[in-house]
Write a protein that holds these residues in place. Structure first.
Motif, PDB file in Angstrom:
ATOM      1  N   LEU A 689       4.803  12.408  -0.794  1.00 52.65           N
ATOM      2  CA  LEU A 689       4.439  12.100   0.383  1.00 52.65           C
ATOM      3  C   LEU A 689       2.891  12.835   0.360  1.00 52.65           C
ATOM      4  O   LEU A 689       2.704  13.977  -0.365  1.00 52.65           O
ATOM      5  CB  LEU A 689       4.910  13.360   1.552  1.00 52.65           C
ATOM      6  N   SER A 690       1.887  12.173   1.629  1.00 53.38           N
ATOM      7  CA  SER A 690       0.415  13.246   1.524  1.00 53.38           C
ATOM      8  C   SER A 690      -0.035  12.643   3.173  1.00 53.38           C
ATOM      9  O   SER A 690      -0.602  12.011   3.436  1.00 53.38           O
ATOM     10  CB  SER A 690      -0.618  12.654   0.505  1.00 53.38           C
ATOM     11  N   LEU A 691       0.321  13.802   4.112  1.00 53.06           N
ATOM     12  CA  LEU A 691       0.650  13.601   5.728  1.00 53.06           C
ATOM     13  C   LEU A 691      -0.414  14.917   5.631  1.00 53.06           C
ATOM     14  O   LEU A 691      -0.364  15.632   5.212  1.00 53.06           O
ATOM     15  CB  LEU A 691       1.523  13.784   6.048  1.00 53.06           C
ATOM     16  N   VAL A 744       6.281   1.467   7.734  1.00 49.80           N
ATOM     17  CA  VAL A 744       6.034   2.835   7.751  1.00 49.80           C
ATOM     18  C   VAL A 744       4.759   2.875   5.897  1.00 49.80           C
ATOM     19  O   VAL A 744       5.655   2.419   5.146  1.00 49.80           O
ATOM     20  CB  VAL A 744       6.925   3.513   7.383  1.00 49.80           C
ATOM     21  N   TYR A 745       3.521   3.113   6.298  1.00 50.54           N
ATOM     22  CA  TYR A 745       2.882   3.507   5.466  1.00 50.54           C
ATOM     23  C   TYR A 745       2.864   4.861   4.660  1.00 50.54           C
ATOM     24  O   TYR A 745       2.326   5.527   5.328  1.00 50.54           O
ATOM     25  CB  TYR A 745       1.237   3.208   5.179  1.00 50.54           C
ATOM     26  N   THR A 746       3.725   5.535   3.447  1.00 50.62           N
ATOM     27  CA  THR A 746       3.490   6.707   3.010  1.00 50.62           C
ATOM     28  C   THR A 746       2.974   6.221   1.312  1.00 50.62           C
ATOM     29  O   THR A 746       3.532   5.626   0.998  1.00 50.62           O
ATOM     30  CB  THR A 746       4.791   7.609   3.436  1.00 50.62           C
ATOM     31  N   SER A 751      -5.386   4.443  -0.201  1.00 53.03           N
ATOM     32  CA  SER A 751      -5.998   2.761   0.198  1.00 53.03           C
ATOM     33  C   SER A 751      -6.178   2.173   1.264  1.00 53.03           C
ATOM     34  O   SER A 751      -5.748   2.835   2.422  1.00 53.03           O
ATOM     35  CB  SER A 751      -5.379   1.661  -1.136  1.00 53.03           C
ATOM     36  N   HIS A 752      -7.484   1.515   1.379  1.00 58.17           N
ATOM     37  CA  HIS A 752      -7.181   0.769   2.648  1.00 58.17           C
ATOM     38  C   HIS A 752      -6.469  -0.086   2.186  1.00 58.17           C
ATOM     39  O   HIS A 752      -6.996  -1.490   1.673  1.00 58.17           O
ATOM     40  CB  HIS A 752      -9.057   0.509   2.447  1.00 58.17           C
ATOM     41  N   ILE A 753      -5.681  -0.653   3.172  1.00 58.82           N
ATOM     42  CA  ILE A 753      -5.421  -1.434   2.783  1.00 58.82           C
ATOM     43  C   ILE A 753      -4.814  -3.117   3.737  1.00 58.82           C
ATOM     44  O   ILE A 753      -5.238  -2.539   5.255  1.00 58.82           O
ATOM     45  CB  ILE A 753      -3.278  -1.748   2.700  1.00 58.82           C
ATOM     46  N   VAL A 769      -5.217   4.248   5.023  1.00 57.35           N
ATOM     47  CA  VAL A 769      -3.374   4.590   4.936  1.00 57.35           C
ATOM     48  C   VAL A 769      -3.702   6.245   4.518  1.00 57.35           C
ATOM     49  O   VAL A 769      -4.480   6.738   3.855  1.00 57.35           O
ATOM     50  CB  VAL A 769      -2.427   4.318   3.349  1.00 57.35           C
ATOM     51  N   GLY A 770      -2.984   7.349   5.456  1.00 60.64           N
ATOM     52  CA  GLY A 770      -2.829   8.390   5.168  1.00 60.64           C
ATOM     53  C   GLY A 770      -3.283   8.862   6.947  1.00 60.64           C
ATOM     54  O   GLY A 770      -2.469  10.155   6.956  1.00 60.64           O
ATOM     55  N   GLU A 771      -3.320   8.778   7.294  1.00 64.28           N
ATOM     56  CA  GLU A 771      -3.308   9.222   8.229  1.00 64.28           C
ATOM     57  C   GLU A 771      -2.615   9.222   9.845  1.00 64.28           C
ATOM     58  O   GLU A 771      -2.596   9.712  10.361  1.00 64.28           O
ATOM     59  CB  GLU A 771      -5.243   8.109   9.013  1.00 64.28           C
ATOM     60  N   GLN A 772      -1.799   8.027   9.464  1.00 61.09           N
ATOM     61  CA  GLN A 772      -0.965   8.276  10.147  1.00 61.09           C
ATOM     62  C   GLN A 772       0.238   7.253   9.598  1.00 61.09           C
ATOM     63  O   GLN A 772      -0.011   6.951   8.887  1.00 61.09           O
ATOM     64  CB  GLN A 772      -0.898   7.653  11.705  1.00 61.09           C
ATOM     65  N   PRO A 773       1.782   7.096  10.418  1.00 62.13           N
ATOM     66  CA  PRO A 773       2.638   6.783   8.790  1.00 62.13           C
ATOM     67  C   PRO A 773       2.815   5.031   9.322  1.00 62.13           C
ATOM     68  O   PRO A 773       3.614   4.590   8.934  1.00 62.13           O
ATOM     69  CB  PRO A 773       3.770   8.012   8.255  1.00 62.13           C
TER      70      PRO A 773
END
Length: 813
Positions: A689-691, A744-746, A751-753, A769-773
């Protein structure tokens, strides 16, 4: 694949047990009173082989082989060491036995016994081969309690290594989980033991890497130990490599070049032997190929000033793996610079090994650089690892993976000239010996290596049981942990050996590593059962809440969940793990905790995670605290219903946690794990995780751990690397129905997906990704109209890859 492999392993165990218990014992040779004869030219290496034999036998038996100056054919009890060039000086019976065996090549040896003359003969093709023959003798002999027994009086072996490079990296720096605590004598013994299993190369690190040059554990300064590692390796006749990253940003700057060359000259001048320098193209380092190869040409001049025959090897490791970078890299490789020894295939090399072999000229060798030390977020993660292992054992725990390592080796070896493994400490100790044996002969059965390892290091009485216990530790990590009966069985095996072992064995670090995993695994399995049941009870309590007792239900559910750390299960197992961690710190400086043993966080300190929650308790408790703050009972009940039905997709909907076994059938894979264990073409399980922000985390004082306040499934994703697409297919949708996707992107990748449906229909453009899940998107009707849908995620060029944790397809009409 995993289940078939497990079944095959079990069948092999049964067969071996029957074989060992039904075949009559072979005639043995008692060499306890044997004398030692060396027939070789004067020189340090043959004498070193003799010294190794004498010292290792003495350490295990208390006996000392007495050397004699001549040998006859009168039935003397002897161990004979010889070089091939001196065989003609031996009595004719031994010459005849030698000649009857197949020829051997460089580094090879012949090892045979003569029943009538009560003698074992070890003949090396060269001095290094003699050392390897001594190693094989020590591996096969039964050494204990004043006895030296060679188990087969008819033994005869002629063998040569399949690959010319066979070695391991031993870095003296804080990032390792134990090496920085080694003394000079411990490095000498460790290098010796690696050589006993056929290693011919040791890769050392300079004082200046992407890590500190000092640590609280170091017994001598880094440069001094680097000198000693080179000297020790040379004393055993081993080759010395050095991993030397390029850390500066601009190697076209004259001052950078001057300082960089001066630093390297000091290191090169300090070491007595250096056969090769390995400069990674990245991880760390971030140079364009033109700059990289120009700079390495300058380094080569400095290197060959002190080590004229040394060559430089370079890897295409890059964190910006776009096509132009690789095209330029291979163009340089194929120019045939005189200083270039070859290229290295290792972690974070995007191009599959077969493609690399096709792109470089046939005469340019490839050296393998396998990551044998990590269990997740690495080159070869444990396939389908249970979440409970990921959050407790983590990335760098003691990780015996014998069958996996053989598979990794044999998948890549045909394209390579051998390997030097990437290691961050002793946690991967067993894996080193598997790789050395496979580099010697890839047909070697794993059981043979495990029995040799157990016989030599645990004692002859544990040869078979130790091998089975080590296999069991690998089996523990396969598949779902909940309900896995082999964990308890493996624990009982190790506990039985623990009770029988003498003090020498109990103080042996390798035995301690097996024990701590057996205790840790059993404790974790017991906790998982306990905490799973606690969560079931808490959810049941919440589901039964009514308007009149909602506050009581919330309070009682919270108390049940907190029982995991306020009333923990099996505390005696936990205590034993801490005791063994202390023992490993005393024996080899293994750093399994941060506060007590001085580990670098995330580098082998898995005992710090021993009570990490194995259920959703942290997230549920955070939600219950929020619900308790609401003023209206109806609002509380509504939130409780949403909480307990989090994964419910509603009528006609679908929910998938993609990394779970239940959902893996939806993932479209181009290759199986067996075909692509490094996941360069296929999806794999990811963890992490990297929130953003501290609000997502909380420290639980009772367990001393900082835990994420999110569902546990968010910590576990399906992932693809680099520009590979992640494809997920649904075949049983309702025709002409409309759907909305919640996703859910965690994970660790930032990356930019983007996501498209069938035919490339856009669902969403690139998202950082990483700014909100959690995100939601309407699915265009044309994607699902026929009752089927295939969704494809990709990231932008040169990014790390795609990670997706959960998907809901919610029917909206």
């Amino acid at each position: 694949m995993v289940r078939l492999q497990s079944f095959a392993t079990l069948a092999g165990r049964v067969f071996l047990f029957l074989l060992l218990t039904t075949v009559p014992t072979l005639a043995q040779l008692d060499l306890s009173q044997a004398k030692l004869y060396l027939s070789a030219p004067e020189g340090p290496l043959p004498a070193r082989a003799r010294q190794v034999l004498v010292e290792e036998v003495s350490a295990r038996t208390g006996l000392t082989f007495r050397s004699v100056s001549k040998v006859s054919a009168k039935g003397d009890n002897l161990v004979i060491l010889a070089l091939e060039e001196n065989v003609s000086s031996l009595p004719k019976p031994f010459q005849a036995q030698y000649a009857a065996l197949p020829e051997i090549r460089k580094d090879g040896f012949k090892l045979f016994a003569n029943r009538e003359l009560k003698t074992v003969v070890i003949v090396g093709k060269d001095a290094r081969g003699l050392l390897y023959g001594v190693g094989r003798f020590l591996r096969k002999a039964e050494l204990s309690g004043g006895k030296v027994i060679f188990p087969d009086a008819g033994f005869a072996l002629a063998t040569s290594p399949a690959y010319p490079i066979r070695g391991h990296q031993l870095g003296y720096r804080p990032k390792t989980n134990s090496y920085d605590a080694f003394t000079v004598a411990q490095f000498d013994q460790y290098i010796r033991e690696l050589a006993l299993f056929g290693a011919n190369s040791i890769e050392i690190l300079p004082p200046n890497t992407d890590d500190d040059a000092t640590s609280r554990h170091m017994k001598v300064p880094a440069l001094e130990m680097v000198k000693e590692q080179s000297r020790i390796s040379q004393s055993y006749g081993l080759d010395v490599w050095m991993w030397y990253p390029n850390l500066e940003k601009n190697y076209s700057d004259p001052e950078t070049i001057r300082k960089g060359l001066a630093e390297r000259e000091e290191v090169f001048r300090s070491v007595s032997k250096l056969n090769a320098l390995f400069a990674p193209g990245g991880d760390p380092g971030d140079l364009e190929p033109d700059e990289l190869f120009k700079w390495m040409g300058q380094v080569a001049v400095a290197l060959q000033k002190y080590h004229p025959e040394a060559k430089i090897w370079i890897s295409p490791q890059s964190f910006r793996p776009d096509k132009p970078w690789f095209d330029a890299f291979f163009d340089h490789v194929n120019k045939g610079y005189p200083w270039l020894g070859g290229i290295v295939f290792g972690p974070w090399v995007k191009v599959p090994i077969e493609e690399i072999r096709a792109r470089v000229k046939p005469g340019i060798p490839i050296r393998n650089y396998p990551d044998i030390t990590h269990s997740l977020a690495c080159q070869y993660p444990v396939p389908d690892w249970d979440k409970a292992w990921a959050v407790t054992l983590g990335r760098e725990a003691v990780n015996p993976r014998p069958y996996d390592q053989k598979h990794f080796h044999n998948a890549v070896a045909p394209y390579c000239t051998g390997s030097i493994s990437y290691s961050e400490g002793t946690n991967d100790d067993l894996n080193k010996f598997i790789w050395s044996d496979q580099d010697w002969d890839p047909k070697t059965d794993v059981t043979e290596t495990l029995m040799d390892y157990s016989r030599l290091f645990f004692g002859p009485q544990f040869a078979y049981r130790g091998a089975e216990g080590l296999k069991g530790l690998e089996e523990n990590s396969r598949g779902n942990l909940l309900g896995k009966v082999t964990v308890a069985q493996t624990f009982r095996q190790w506990q039985a050996m623990e009770k029988e072992a003498d003090n020498r064995t109990l103080a042996q670090a390798r035995f301690q590593m097996g024990l701590i995993r057996a205790y840790f695994d059993h404790y974790t399995a017991e906790r998982l059962v306990y905490e799973t049941e606690l969560q079931r009870r808490a959810i049941e309590k919440l589901e039964g809440a009514t308007r009149g007792d909602v506050d009581r239900a919330v309070t009682e559910a919270a108390a049940i969940l907190e029982s995991a750390w306020k009333s923990p299960v099996r505390p005696e197992l936990r205590k034993r793990c801490f005791d063994l961690a202390d023992s490993l710190y005393r024996s080899i400086g293994a750093q399994l905790t941060v506060s007590k043993h001085g580990a670098m966080p995330g580098r082998g300190n898995f005992i710090d995670n021993i009570q990490f929650p194995l259920n959703d308790a942290p997230w549920l408790l955070a939600q219950l605290e929020r619900i308790s703050a609401l003023s209206q009972a109806e609002a509380k009940l509504k939130e409780i219903r949403l909480l307990t039905a989090r994964t419910d997709p509603g009528p006609g909907g679908f929910y998938d946690h993609l990394a779970s076994p239940e959902s893996r059938h939806r993932i479209v894979a181009n290759a199986s794990w067996a075909e692509d264990p490094g996941s360069l073409r296929s999806p794999r399980t990811g963890f992490g995780l990297s929130l953003p922000g501290t609000e997502w985390y909380k420290t639980i004082p009772e367990i001393g751990a900082r835990v994420p306040l999110v569902p546990a499934n968010w910590n576990n994703q399906i992932e693809v690397l680099y520009d590979n697409p992640l494809k997920v297919r649904y075949d049983n949708l309702e025709k002409n129905a409309r759907y909305r996707m919640r996703v859910v992107y965690t994970g660790r990748f930032k990356s930019h997906i983007k996501l498209v449906g069938d035919g490339g229909v856009r669902i969403h453009d690139a998202i950082k990704v990483g700014e909100q899940p959690v995100y939601e998107f309407d699915i265009p009707a044309e994607v699902t109209r026929d009752g089927k849908a295939e969704f494809t995620w990709t990231c932008e060029t040169a990014e790390r890859g795609v990670q997706v944790a959960e998907i809901w397809l919610l029917k909206t009409n």
